[in-house]
Design a protein around this motif. Structure first.
Motif, PDB file in Angstrom:
ATOM      1  N   LEU A 140       0.824  -1.208   0.000  1.00  0.00           N
ATOM      2  CA  LEU A 140       0.000   0.000   0.000  1.00  0.00           C
ATOM      3  C   LEU A 140       0.857   1.256   0.000  1.00  0.00           C
ATOM      4  N   PHE A 141       1.829   1.294   0.908  1.00  0.00           N
ATOM      5  CA  PHE A 141       2.671   2.489   0.982  1.00  0.00           C
ATOM      6  C   PHE A 141       4.058   2.160   1.506  1.00  0.00           C
ATOM      7  N   PHE A 142       4.966   3.105   1.282  1.00  0.00           N
ATOM      8  CA  PHE A 142       6.374   2.940   1.634  1.00  0.00           C
ATOM      9  C   PHE A 142       6.863   4.224   2.283  1.00  0.00           C
ATOM     10  N   LEU A 143       7.750   4.074   3.262  1.00  0.00           N
ATOM     11  CA  LEU A 143       8.416   5.221   3.875  1.00  0.00           C
ATOM     12  C   LEU A 143       9.913   4.959   3.877  1.00  0.00           C
ATOM     13  N   ASP A 144      10.700   6.036   3.714  1.00  0.00           N
ATOM     14  CA  ASP A 144      12.143   5.879   3.652  1.00  0.00           C
ATOM     15  C   ASP A 144      12.829   6.673   4.764  1.00  0.00           C
ATOM     16  N   SER A 170       6.117  -1.278  -7.854  1.00  0.00           N
ATOM     17  CA  SER A 170       5.357  -2.131  -6.934  1.00  0.00           C
ATOM     18  C   SER A 170       3.944  -1.616  -6.704  1.00  0.00           C
ATOM     19  N   ASP A 171       3.565  -0.573  -7.434  1.00  0.00           N
ATOM     20  CA  ASP A 171       2.202  -0.031  -7.375  1.00  0.00           C
ATOM     21  C   ASP A 171       1.813   0.366  -5.955  1.00  0.00           C
ATOM     22  N   CYS A 172       2.742   1.047  -5.271  1.00  0.00           N
ATOM     23  CA  CYS A 172       2.430   1.564  -3.942  1.00  0.00           C
ATOM     24  C   CYS A 172       2.809   3.038  -3.869  1.00  0.00           C
ATOM     25  N   VAL A 173       2.444   3.689  -2.793  1.00  0.00           N
ATOM     26  CA  VAL A 173       2.637   5.127  -2.634  1.00  0.00           C
ATOM     27  C   VAL A 173       3.851   5.399  -1.751  1.00  0.00           C
ATOM     28  N   LEU A 174       4.684   6.348  -2.168  1.00  0.00           N
ATOM     29  CA  LEU A 174       5.708   6.859  -1.263  1.00  0.00           C
ATOM     30  C   LEU A 174       5.020   7.849  -0.344  1.00  0.00           C
ATOM     31  N   ALA A 197       7.707  -0.829   4.484  1.00  0.00           N
ATOM     32  CA  ALA A 197       6.555  -1.012   3.602  1.00  0.00           C
ATOM     33  C   ALA A 197       5.402  -1.649   4.366  1.00  0.00           C
ATOM     34  N   VAL A 198       4.203  -1.252   4.003  1.00  0.00           N
ATOM     35  CA  VAL A 198       2.991  -1.836   4.585  1.00  0.00           C
ATOM     36  C   VAL A 198       2.055  -2.218   3.445  1.00  0.00           C
ATOM     37  N   GLY A 199       1.525  -3.442   3.533  1.00  0.00           N
ATOM     38  CA  GLY A 199       0.560  -3.913   2.555  1.00  0.00           C
ATOM     39  C   GLY A 199      -0.629  -4.541   3.248  1.00  0.00           C
TER      40      GLY A 199
END
Length: 380
Positions: A140-144, A170-174, A197-199
């Protein structure tokens, strides 16, 4: 909304937070996890690399002790039962949120030396999203987290661009992240990265390996190269080989690829391919082949009493692995426990699903083995 905040932090640390601030959910009992506690540090003696024979190199000799990492997980499991999977499962309504975190290890050292910074962010995203998709979860989303001693805006932009590219793949949101400027902590021009990452996956669609049985088929999806594990040993081999990152990769069938280019090839992001295969049925378990290679990762998805039989020679081992083994005199068992050997993801599937996957000309996949009675991994 993504907010940016600049605020003073202790120990002369400048922290720029990029974060999405939703309303927190109520407390829920959750299952914790631990991902590959394997540091990619080089052992040193008096500031120099430990002397080691040119032949017979090992990951442990390069400073990374997989057994010590496994022991740490065992001890942590006593304090936080339920760890050990590729991702952590958090019950949320009729679904699980699946979370993963990782870095790219000492591959960063090669990024500094080659000045290839625009793809290392792809590696960062890949290491986490490839882990959580093993549960069948869609990212769903990613954080760095980006840390450096002196912020070079142009350099950081290149790194973040790679992260954005990885999220697109990966079709997710930063969703956000953290930029930390910490004077004196890192060498000039260097930085460190980590990602999260969270899915999500429906509870009744969770892939957990519990229904795997002897006779199920192992399908391997090809890697692009070393991906993001084993670089402490890679750097040791390179340092003793007499070659440089700008030299052509030996044994590459005449293709003009430098050693640096081969080693810096970004990690394959398997999310879309794996989710498509899952949607067609028959997938029982998935292993992301990272630190620990075939030997340690494939058994993680099996119920007790089952192991894997791997058919050596059933897939293409990339030239970079042949060169590493020859130049370092690395034994087969060490290669299989350190590197992915050309297979970045392994799916445990039914025979019908295997036939379907292998018959699909649009899917690059290999029949690399089968599930057998016993424990561990055997090679035939």
């Amino acid at each position: 909304m993504i907010s940016t905040r600049l605020y003073p932090a202790p120990s002369s640390t400048l922290s720029l937070r990029r974060a999405h601030l939703p309303s927190p959910p109520p407390p829920i009992k959750f299952q914790s996890f631990r991902l590959r506690p394997i540091s990619c540090a080089i052992s040193k003696t008096n500031g120099e690399l430990k002397p080691e024979d040119h032949k017979g190199m090992t990951y442990k000799g390069a400073g990374v002790d997989i057994d010590a990492g496994t022991e740490l997980v065992r001890r942590i499991a006593k304090m936080a039962p339920g760890i050990g999977g590729f991702g952590g499962h958090f019950p949320f309504g009729d679904s699980y949120l699946v979370a993963g975190t990782d870095g790219v290890g000492t591959k960063l050292k090669l990024a500094f030396e080659t000045a290839i910074h625009d793809t290392i962010g792809i590696d960062l995203v890949a290491m986490s999203v490839n882990d959580i998709v093993t549960s069948g979860a869609k990212p769903l989303f990613f954080l760095d987290y980006y840390a450096t001693s002196k912020l070079d805006v142009d350099l950081a932009e290149k790194v973040i661009k790679g992260i954005v590219d990885g999220c697109k793949q990966s079709d997710c949101v930063l969703l956000g992240g953290e930029t930390a400027e910490m004077p004196g902590f890192y060498a000039k021009g260097e930085y460190d990265l980590s990602g999260f990452a969270v899915g999500a996956v429906k509870k009744d669609e969770l892939i957990d390996g519990k229904n795997i049985v002897a006779g199920d088929i192992l399908i391997g999806l090809p890697s692009s190269g070393v991906h993001s594990n084993g670089f402490s040993l890679v750097r040791r081999v390179l340092g003793s080989s007499g070659l440089s990152l700008s030299d052509n990769l030996p044994g590459n069938s005449g293709k003009p690829t430098t050693i640096g280019e081969a080693l810096m090839a970004p990690t394959v992001i398997y999310v879309k391919q794996v989710l498509d295969i899952i949607s067609k049925g028959g997938v029982k378990g998935i292993a992301h082949i990272t630190g620990g290679g075939f030997t340690d990762n494939i058994p993680r998805v099996f119920p007790d009493g089952l192991g894997a039989k791997i058919f050596t020679g059933s897939w293409e081992v990339l030239p970079v692995f042949h060169w590493l083994q020859q130049a370092g005199g690395i034994e087969d068992a060490e290669m299989r426990r350190t590197f992915n050997m050309g297979i970045g993801m392994v799916l445990v599937v039914t025979k019908d699903a295997a036939d379907r996957i292998l018959a699909d000309s649009s899917v690059a996949a290999y029949h690399i083995g089968e599930v057998v009675h016993g424990e561990g991994v055997i090679f035939s």
